[in-house]
Design a protein around this motif. Structure first.
Motif, PDB file in Angstrom:
ATOM      1  N   HIS A  10       6.579  14.649   1.732  1.00  0.00           N
ATOM      2  CA  HIS A  10       5.673  13.734   1.045  1.00  0.00           C
ATOM      3  C   HIS A  10       5.799  12.337   1.629  1.00  0.00           C
ATOM      4  N   HIS A  11       4.850  11.474   1.294  1.00  0.00           N
ATOM      5  CA  HIS A  11       4.988  10.035   1.509  1.00  0.00           C
ATOM      6  C   HIS A  11       4.685   9.365   0.173  1.00  0.00           C
ATOM      7  N   THR A  12       5.169   8.137   0.013  1.00  0.00           N
ATOM      8  CA  THR A  12       4.917   7.438  -1.247  1.00  0.00           C
ATOM      9  C   THR A  12       3.488   6.919  -1.314  1.00  0.00           C
ATOM     10  N   GLY A  13       2.853   6.758  -0.154  1.00  0.00           N
ATOM     11  CA  GLY A  13       1.482   6.260  -0.132  1.00  0.00           C
ATOM     12  C   GLY A  13       1.384   4.762  -0.322  1.00  0.00           C
ATOM     13  N   MET A  14       2.516   4.065  -0.231  1.00  0.00           N
ATOM     14  CA  MET A  14       2.528   2.607  -0.394  1.00  0.00           C
ATOM     15  C   MET A  14       3.263   1.979   0.785  1.00  0.00           C
ATOM     16  N   VAL A  15       2.784   0.849   1.234  1.00  0.00           N
ATOM     17  CA  VAL A  15       3.409   0.128   2.339  1.00  0.00           C
ATOM     18  C   VAL A  15       4.671  -0.559   1.837  1.00  0.00           C
ATOM     19  N   GLY A  16       5.696  -0.584   2.668  1.00  0.00           N
ATOM     20  CA  GLY A  16       6.939  -1.265   2.320  1.00  0.00           C
ATOM     21  C   GLY A  16       7.941  -0.315   1.691  1.00  0.00           C
ATOM     22  N   ASP A  17       9.181  -0.743   1.670  1.00  0.00           N
ATOM     23  CA  ASP A  17      10.249   0.074   1.113  1.00  0.00           C
ATOM     24  C   ASP A  17      10.216   0.023  -0.412  1.00  0.00           C
ATOM     25  N   GLN A  18      10.685   1.069  -1.036  1.00  0.00           N
ATOM     26  CA  GLN A  18      10.755   1.153  -2.495  1.00  0.00           C
ATOM     27  C   GLN A  18      12.067   1.825  -2.872  1.00  0.00           C
ATOM     28  N   SER A  19      12.581   1.477  -4.018  1.00  0.00           N
ATOM     29  CA  SER A  19      13.811   2.100  -4.492  1.00  0.00           C
ATOM     30  C   SER A  19      13.499   3.402  -5.216  1.00  0.00           C
ATOM     31  N   ALA A  20      14.486   4.265  -5.271  1.00  0.00           N
ATOM     32  CA  ALA A  20      14.342   5.520  -6.024  1.00  0.00           C
ATOM     33  C   ALA A  20      14.045   5.213  -7.490  1.00  0.00           C
ATOM     34  N   GLU A  21      14.669   4.162  -8.006  1.00  0.00           N
ATOM     35  CA  GLU A  21      14.450   3.791  -9.409  1.00  0.00           C
ATOM     36  C   GLU A  21      12.997   3.377  -9.657  1.00  0.00           C
ATOM     37  N   SER A  22      12.417   2.570  -8.761  1.00  0.00           N
ATOM     38  CA  SER A  22      11.029   2.136  -8.980  1.00  0.00           C
ATOM     39  C   SER A  22      10.058   3.310  -8.863  1.00  0.00           C
ATOM     40  N   ILE A  23      10.350   4.248  -7.961  1.00  0.00           N
ATOM     41  CA  ILE A  23       9.504   5.439  -7.823  1.00  0.00           C
ATOM     42  C   ILE A  23       9.633   6.316  -9.073  1.00  0.00           C
ATOM     43  N   ALA A  24      10.845   6.460  -9.583  1.00  0.00           N
ATOM     44  CA  ALA A  24      11.056   7.256 -10.799  1.00  0.00           C
ATOM     45  C   ALA A  24      10.290   6.657 -11.976  1.00  0.00           C
ATOM     46  N   ILE A  25      10.341   5.352 -12.126  1.00  0.00           N
ATOM     47  CA  ILE A  25       9.604   4.698 -13.222  1.00  0.00           C
ATOM     48  C   ILE A  25       8.116   4.962 -13.079  1.00  0.00           C
ATOM     49  N   TYR A  26       7.607   4.869 -11.870  1.00  0.00           N
ATOM     50  CA  TYR A  26       6.190   5.160 -11.630  1.00  0.00           C
ATOM     51  C   TYR A  26       5.866   6.606 -12.010  1.00  0.00           C
ATOM     52  N   HIS A  27       6.699   7.553 -11.578  1.00  0.00           N
ATOM     53  CA  HIS A  27       6.435   8.963 -11.888  1.00  0.00           C
ATOM     54  C   HIS A  27       6.484   9.234 -13.393  1.00  0.00           C
ATOM     55  N   ILE A  28       7.416   8.632 -14.072  1.00  0.00           N
ATOM     56  CA  ILE A  28       7.546   8.842 -15.522  1.00  0.00           C
ATOM     57  C   ILE A  28       6.324   8.283 -16.248  1.00  0.00           C
TER      58      ILE A  28
END
Length: 135
Positions: A10-28
């Protein structure tokens, strides 16, 4: 582990680095309306542009990354948007390392494909982006 039949990239589909925590919050929060909420980050591995990698959950944890196929697939996500530009060489090397590690944990090699290649027809996606031709 016996139920795992493949690895979905997969890719996050967003430019720039992201933390696992910020991605988890988005998914939730984003999945709350769709599926009643995801328990956390949707991937087992997260690969950053600099090549650093983190196992975000054990392989035995079912995650929500390929609708209808989550019990059988391991999710590996590269941070970034690969609709135009491919991942960094460092990220690609780390993905390959994660794939080797997963194979060792499973005791066997399994097919590796992009999310789009594993997706069921009713869940069409371009993930991990058309520039991720290295898959």
């Amino acid at each position: 582990l016996d139920d795992i039949t493949g690895i979905a990239l997969h890719h996050t589909g967003m430019v720039g680095d992201q933390s696992a925590e910020s991605i988890a919050i988005y998914h939730i929060t984003s999945n709350a309306l769709v599926i009643g909420g995801a328990p956390g980050i949707a991937y087992h591995w997260l690969i950053h542009p600099d090549g650093s990698a983190e196992e975000t959950q054990p392989l035995t944890t079912m995650s929500y990354h390929v609708s209808g196929r989550n019990r059988e697939l391991v999710g590996v996500c590269i941070v970034g948007d690969f609709t135009i530009r491919p991942p960094t060489q460092e990220a690609i090397a780390s993905v390959r390392g994660a794939i080797r590690w997963i194979g060792l944990k499973l005791g066997r090699q399994v097919p590796v494909k992009g999310h789009k290649d594993w997706a069921l027809p009713e869940h069409y996606t371009l993930c991990p982006g058309i520039a991720a031709r290295w898959i």
